[in-house]
Design a protein around this motif. Structure first.
Motif, short mmCIF file in Angstrom:
data_model
loop_
_atom_site.label_atom_id
_atom_site.label_comp_id
_atom_site.label_asym_id
_atom_site.label_seq_id
_atom_site.Cartn_x
_atom_site.Cartn_y
_atom_site.Cartn_z
N ASN A 227 8.32 30.64 16.66
CA ASN A 227 9.46 30.99 15.70
C ASN A 227 9.94 32.23 15.75
O ASN A 227 8.98 33.07 16.31
CB ASN A 227 9.31 30.45 14.18
N GLU B 267 11.26 31.89 9.53
CA GLU B 267 10.10 30.96 9.95
C GLU B 267 10.79 29.54 10.45
O GLU B 267 10.11 28.93 11.12
CB GLU B 267 9.65 30.32 8.36
N ASP B 268 12.17 29.32 10.17
CA ASP B 268 12.69 27.98 10.64
C ASP B 268 13.49 28.20 11.93
O ASP B 268 13.98 27.13 12.50
CB ASP B 268 13.42 27.46 9.53
N ASN C 229 12.28 33.35 4.97
CA ASN C 229 12.36 31.74 5.40
C ASN C 229 13.35 31.40 6.41
O ASN C 229 12.84 30.76 7.35
CB ASN C 229 12.95 31.08 4.13
N SER D 250 9.75 34.88 13.57
CA SER D 250 8.65 35.57 12.97
C SER D 250 7.85 35.75 13.56
O SER D 250 6.89 36.89 13.49
CB SER D 250 8.66 35.34 11.47
#
Lengths: 140, 175
Positions: free
Chosen positions: A53, A42-43, A39, A55
């Motif tokens: 991002n 991703e952010d 998570n 990732s």
């Protein structure tokens, strides 16, 4: 329908070849931490590539930051501590979701202001056309 | 009023054109550093010149100074190298190198400097990019200006040239 499945398979295929399949290279004992890691990446925005991002980026700096996030999670840091760690070095730029501050107010409030504006205009147009309609009826 | 409303889409479009005109031309490749006006972060690394010599933030003694992030794999670093040599040869400012993410034990970087000349007092050897992350570095070359009190004053991304030196740095040196 057939076309839809072709598109879908292309989409899935493209997703699997793009980006960095980092998830396999970082091992967590706790699946919760694994999910937090995914998570967070991703952010967080890659500072070098700018429109991707962490990732999805293979830039050297993105790889370093992934490792840094991994280490911080393993050290037991909370998500908040990790984002603070990164913003204290790279600024709010690194967050895809900017915090609500004076200079980001327009980002957060802008859409609602626009919505209100459009609603007001629509309302005005409707009411004025209705009165005109009424007036034309009266004339007849 | 009604006529005015008819002009609204046009006004909206004009606004859009103006905003995009100014925003699209802007170069946002250079991020503003949050390290400005802050102390140089603490670190502990060995020097590139001698892996047995350990240094930390107090080892940056000759202030004001430049901290220049460089690597042998960084092509733009070679572009700025002659200018760094000029700064050194004319004793304009002392430069410390932050040797960033070499993929070997530093041999390549040592050879590189002995071949093309070493503009640095010494280089911090940071193969893992640890100090670089603490500085908010996202690529090489980057150059930081540290004032006489040890505060970071400027972060420049990209090769340092004479023009950029005049424009951004030289005024700070006179203070």
């Amino acid at each position: 329908m057939k076309a839809f499945f072709i598109y879908l398979s292309i989409f899935i295929f493209c997703n699997s070849i793009s980006g960095d399949n980092f998830k396999e290279r970082y091992y967590f004992d706790d699946p919760v931490d694994q999910q937090r890691f995914v998570n967070l990446l991703e952010d967080l925005r890659c500072p070098k590539c700018q429109s991707s991002n962490l990732s999805g980026s293979n830039a050297p700096i993105a790889q370093d930051l992934k490792l840094e996030v991994y280490n911080l999670i393993v050290e037991g840091k909370s998500d908040k501590e990790i984002t603070e760690f990164l913003t204290s070095r790279y600024g709010n730029y690194i967050l895809y979701k900017p915090p609500l501050e004076v200079n980001t107010l327009i980002l957060w409030m802008g859409p609602f202001v626009f919505l209100l504006l459009i609603l007001a205009i629509l309302f005005y147009l409707r009411s004025s056309s209705r009165t005109r309609f009424k007036n034309s009826k009266d004339l007849r | 009023m009604k006529k005015l409303l008819n002009l609204l889409p046009l006004a909206f479009f004009a606004g859009l054109v103006v905003t995009l005109f100014f925003l699209l031309g802007k170069d946002n490749a250079e991020l503003k550093s949050v390290m400005i006006e802050k102390n140089f972060p603490s670190f502990s690394l060995s020097t590139l010149e001698n892996p047995n010599v350990y240094i930390d933030q107090t080892s940056i003694k000759k202030l004001p100074a430049l901290i220049n992030v460089w690597a042998t794999w960084c092509i733009a670093c070679r572009v700025e190298h002659p200018f760094l040599m000029e700064l050194k040869d004319k004793s304009i400012i002392s430069i410390y190198g932050l040797n960033y993410k070499e993929r070997d034990n530093g041999d390549k970087a040592r050879k590189h400097l002995s071949r093309i000349g070493n503009p640095y007092e010494f280089s911090f050897f940071d193969p893992k990019g640890k100090l670089a992350i603490d500085l908010g570095v996202y690529g090489a070359p980057e150059t930081f200006f540290i004032d006489k009190n040890g505060l970071i004053k400027i972060r420049h991304v990209g090769p340092l040239t004479a023009d950029i030196w005049e424009e951004k740095f030289s005024a700070l040196l006179k203070k």
